[in-house]
Write an enzyme that holds these catalytic residues in place. Structure first.
Site, PDB file in Angstrom:
ATOM      1  N   GLY A   1      38.067 -52.953  33.871  1.00 29.97           N
ATOM      2  CA  GLY A   1      39.297 -52.871  33.078  1.00 29.97           C
ATOM      3  C   GLY A   1      40.202 -51.763  33.588  1.00 29.97           C
ATOM      4  O   GLY A   1      39.742 -50.663  33.872  1.00 29.97           O
TER       5      GLY A   1
ATOM      6  N   ARG B   1      37.341 -58.622  38.438  1.00 32.06           N
ATOM      7  CA  ARG B   1      35.903 -58.715  38.145  1.00 32.06           C
ATOM      8  C   ARG B   1      35.327 -59.522  39.310  1.00 32.06           C
ATOM      9  O   ARG B   1      35.952 -60.474  39.772  1.00 32.06           O
ATOM     10  CB  ARG B   1      35.641 -59.440  36.826  1.00 32.06           C
ATOM     11  CG  ARG B   1      36.549 -58.997  35.694  1.00 32.06           C
ATOM     12  CD  ARG B   1      35.924 -57.900  34.847  1.00 32.06           C
ATOM     13  NE  ARG B   1      36.893 -57.510  33.811  1.00 32.06           N
ATOM     14  CZ  ARG B   1      36.772 -56.466  33.036  1.00 32.06           C
ATOM     15  NH1 ARG B   1      35.730 -55.657  33.144  1.00 32.06           N
ATOM     16  NH2 ARG B   1      37.665 -56.175  32.132  1.00 32.06           N
TER      17      ARG B   1
ATOM     18  N   ASP C   1      31.319 -48.580  33.196  1.00 28.43           N
ATOM     19  CA  ASP C   1      29.888 -48.611  33.515  1.00 28.43           C
ATOM     20  C   ASP C   1      29.531 -49.711  34.513  1.00 28.43           C
ATOM     21  O   ASP C   1      28.654 -49.524  35.359  1.00 28.43           O
ATOM     22  CB  ASP C   1      29.023 -48.684  32.249  1.00 28.43           C
ATOM     23  CG  ASP C   1      29.369 -49.874  31.368  1.00 28.43           C
ATOM     24  OD1 ASP C   1      30.388 -50.536  31.627  1.00 28.43           O
ATOM     25  OD2 ASP C   1      28.605 -50.148  30.429  1.00 28.43           O
TER      26      ASP C   1
ATOM     27  N   THR D   1      38.410 -45.705  31.838  1.00 29.03           N
ATOM     28  CA  THR D   1      38.430 -46.787  30.845  1.00 29.03           C
ATOM     29  C   THR D   1      39.043 -46.271  29.546  1.00 29.03           C
ATOM     30  O   THR D   1      38.718 -45.158  29.118  1.00 29.03           O
ATOM     31  CB  THR D   1      37.009 -47.365  30.553  1.00 29.03           C
ATOM     32  OG1 THR D   1      37.019 -47.980  29.255  1.00 29.03           O
ATOM     33  CG2 THR D   1      35.934 -46.312  30.551  1.00 29.03           C
TER      34      THR D   1
ATOM     35  N   ASP E   1      38.402 -47.184  26.740  1.00 30.43           N
ATOM     36  CA  ASP E   1      37.416 -47.215  25.648  1.00 30.43           C
ATOM     37  C   ASP E   1      36.706 -45.878  25.447  1.00 30.43           C
ATOM     38  O   ASP E   1      36.115 -45.640  24.395  1.00 30.43           O
ATOM     39  CB  ASP E   1      36.350 -48.288  25.932  1.00 30.43           C
ATOM     40  CG  ASP E   1      36.965 -49.641  26.212  1.00 30.43           C
ATOM     41  OD1 ASP E   1      38.084 -49.882  25.738  1.00 30.43           O
ATOM     42  OD2 ASP E   1      36.325 -50.453  26.906  1.00 30.43           O
TER      43      ASP E   1
ATOM     44  N   ASP F   1      33.975 -45.031  26.547  1.00 32.76           N
ATOM     45  CA  ASP F   1      32.629 -45.404  26.104  1.00 32.76           C
ATOM     46  C   ASP F   1      31.536 -45.083  27.122  1.00 32.76           C
ATOM     47  O   ASP F   1      30.488 -45.718  27.135  1.00 32.76           O
ATOM     48  CB  ASP F   1      32.599 -46.900  25.745  1.00 32.76           C
ATOM     49  CG  ASP F   1      32.848 -47.792  26.963  1.00 32.76           C
ATOM     50  OD1 ASP F   1      33.349 -47.289  27.981  1.00 32.76           O
ATOM     51  OD2 ASP F   1      32.538 -48.988  26.888  1.00 32.76           O
TER      52      ASP F   1
ATOM     53  N   ARG G   1      35.919 -52.291  23.262  1.00 29.59           N
ATOM     54  CA  ARG G   1      34.645 -53.018  23.408  1.00 29.59           C
ATOM     55  C   ARG G   1      33.755 -52.676  22.225  1.00 29.59           C
ATOM     56  O   ARG G   1      34.226 -52.618  21.095  1.00 29.59           O
ATOM     57  CB  ARG G   1      34.003 -52.692  24.755  1.00 29.59           C
ATOM     58  CG  ARG G   1      34.714 -53.433  25.879  1.00 29.59           C
ATOM     59  CD  ARG G   1      33.783 -53.768  26.984  1.00 29.59           C
ATOM     60  NE  ARG G   1      33.412 -52.573  27.714  1.00 29.59           N
ATOM     61  CZ  ARG G   1      32.768 -52.577  28.861  1.00 29.59           C
ATOM     62  NH1 ARG G   1      32.397 -53.716  29.398  1.00 29.59           N
ATOM     63  NH2 ARG G   1      32.476 -51.459  29.475  1.00 29.59           N
TER      64      ARG G   1
HETATM   65  P1  ADP Z   1      33.839 -51.814  33.925  1.00 21.93           P
HETATM   66  O1  ADP Z   1      33.655 -51.096  35.205  1.00 21.93           O
HETATM   67  O2  ADP Z   1      35.164 -51.525  33.291  1.00 21.93           O
HETATM   68  O3  ADP Z   1      32.660 -51.628  32.993  1.00 21.93           O
HETATM   69  P2  ADP Z   1      32.861 -54.507  34.569  1.00 21.93           P
HETATM   70  O4  ADP Z   1      31.657 -54.428  33.697  1.00 21.93           O
HETATM   71  O5  ADP Z   1      33.621 -55.786  34.562  1.00 21.93           O
HETATM   72  O6  ADP Z   1      33.941 -53.371  34.232  1.00 21.93           O
HETATM   73  O7  ADP Z   1      32.402 -54.175  36.058  1.00 21.93           O
HETATM   74  C1  ADP Z   1      33.340 -54.143  37.093  1.00 21.93           C
HETATM   75  C2  ADP Z   1      32.750 -54.715  38.357  1.00 21.93           C
HETATM   76  O8  ADP Z   1      31.631 -53.920  38.773  1.00 21.93           O
HETATM   77  C3  ADP Z   1      32.185 -56.134  38.237  1.00 21.93           C
HETATM   78  O9  ADP Z   1      33.163 -57.138  38.322  1.00 21.93           O
HETATM   79  C4  ADP Z   1      31.225 -56.165  39.419  1.00 21.93           C
HETATM   80  O10 ADP Z   1      31.920 -56.419  40.632  1.00 21.93           O
HETATM   81  C5  ADP Z   1      30.674 -54.748  39.443  1.00 21.93           C
HETATM   82  N1  ADP Z   1      29.376 -54.729  38.722  1.00 21.93           N
HETATM   83  C6  ADP Z   1      29.170 -54.793  37.381  1.00 21.93           C
HETATM   84  N2  ADP Z   1      27.845 -54.796  37.091  1.00 21.93           N
HETATM   85  C7  ADP Z   1      27.197 -54.733  38.274  1.00 21.93           C
HETATM   86  C8  ADP Z   1      25.811 -54.725  38.672  1.00 21.93           C
HETATM   87  N3  ADP Z   1      24.816 -54.779  37.767  1.00 21.93           N
HETATM   88  N4  ADP Z   1      25.521 -54.636  39.993  1.00 21.93           N
HETATM   89  C9  ADP Z   1      26.520 -54.588  40.907  1.00 21.93           C
HETATM   90  N5  ADP Z   1      27.834 -54.600  40.608  1.00 21.93           N
HETATM   91  C10 ADP Z   1      28.186 -54.686  39.320  1.00 21.93           C
END
Ligand code: ADP
Length: 363
Positions: free
Chosen positions: A14, A75, A106, A128, A130, A132, A174
């Protein structure tokens, strides 16, 4: 002498106001130390596809004041697969990227730790709205988002006051209630519903608060609801309040509008400080670490520690799917586990204390 000749910077997950300030600081601090910077577009997707550009100081001109992320975000589920990570690693080899600064939440840190373990040193920066991420008290974008929320809810409050209305307002975040709680205090909300405090969503109590305040002459009633309460909660609460109190009650969902806008001073400064710190960390040979803000200072944590802490907090207190805590904490010593439990408990206590003040003065 640093072994780094060239580092990459990406924003992922995000978007958040202030990410641009971090990208700018990473670029200029690295350049000032003789290290080249490659901007990686659309997060891990761009890393897999080789969507990169060598940046000079002028490539990050005029972005500190812009919302969103000029590196764009995406994403990318492919990056969670081994082949995707190997492709990303190949891009690093092709463009001679010796290390990466990854700005996001995260999910972004999970990607950064995976890449670190495959030989590309990574440093995470929390970005972020959030706020969070348990290991840090602050993440880039949070202040701007809170300011946007109060600006919009102040307007709702004006019209509520004129018409003696109630407005239930759902706020992004979230599963986390920080944005709803802190902005809720700043707009003088009558009630605030967040997952971390289950009693905060007791409908009878919320209605009793409204009726007591109305009996005391209050005309406007703002009820802040965290997104994490679920999409049905706000509309259902709206209907119930109107039915029981006969006060005209409206529902508003602020959603993505809260993510945009020009970053506040705080987010520009935090983005800058965290960006500078991330470069310093990479150049001093650190990897798999995240920049944090705790006790009024920029600090650092291991990403794996930050992620475990996060899972612990969210699973214990924020209604996430219960993690297998034993398995999660297995790599840590008894002393470390105690510190982690204590850290999460303290964070929750602080939230509760703030919530109690909010409720004490919300009439
Ligand atoms: P945020 O970073 O805001 O929490 P996301 O959860 O959508 O957002 O994660 C962002 C990107 O990080 C994902 O689209 C993916 O490319 C990568 N990512 C998320 N989880 C994993 C994971 N378990 N292993 C590897 N890459 C990940």
């Amino acid at each position: 002498m640093s072994k780094f000749r060239r580092i990459g910077v990406l924003t992922s997950g995000g978007d958040a106001p202030g990410m641009n300030a971090a990208v700018r600081a990473v670029t200029r601090c690295a350049n000032a130390n003789g290290v080249e910077v490659v901007g990686i577009y659309e997060g891990y997707k761009g890393l897999i596809e080789g969507n990169v550009k060598v940046f000079g100081p002028r490539d990050v001109s005029n972005i500190i004041n812009l919302g969103g992320t000029s590196l764009y975000s995406a994403r990318c589920d492919d990056f969670k697969e081994e082949w995707g990570m190997q492709k990303a690693k190949k891009t690093c080899e092709k463009y001679k990227i010796d290390g990466i600064v990854a700005i996001g939440g995260d999910g972004t840190f999970r990607g950064a730790t995976d890449l670190s373990l495959r030989g590309i040193p990574c440093i995470g920066i929390p970005g972020t709205i959030d706020n969070d991420i348990t290991a840090t008290e602050y993440s880039i974008g949070y202040d701007t988002a809170m300011n946007t929320v109060i600006e919009m809810v102040d307007r709702l409050r004006d019209t509520c006051e004129s018409h003696a209305r109630c407005n239930v307002v759902e706020i992004m975040g979230r599963n986390a209630g920080y944005l709803a709680l802190n902005a809720g205090i700043a707009v003088g909300a009558t009630a605030i519903c967040i997952r971390e405090i289950p009693s905060s969503s007791n409908e009878e109590e919320i209605i009793a608060r409204i009726e007591k305040a109305r009996a005391d002459g209050k005309r406007n009633f703002i009820i802040m609801v965290a997104e994490g309460m679920g999409s049905e909660f706000g509309p259902a609460l709206t209907e119930k309040i109107e039915k029981v109190t006969e006060i005209e009650t409206r529902f508003a969902r602020l959603a993505h509008v809260v993510r945009g806008g020009s970053p506040s001073v705080r987010d520009r400064l935090m983005g800058t400080e965290m960006g500078a710190k991330a470069v310093e960390m990479l150049m001093s040979g650190q990897s798999n670490m995240v920049v944090c803000y705790r006790h009024g200072e920029i600090r650092t944590s291991e990403i794996t520690w930050a992620l475990a802490l996060d899972k612990l907090f969210k699973s214990e207190y924020a209604g996430y799917k219960k993690a297998d805590i034993e398995k999660l904490l297995a790599p840590y010593s008894a002393e470390d586990r105690e510190i982690m439990h204590q850290f999460c408990a303290t964070k929750l206590e602080k939230m509760k204390a703030l919530y109690n003040i909010a409720m004490e003065i919300s009439n």
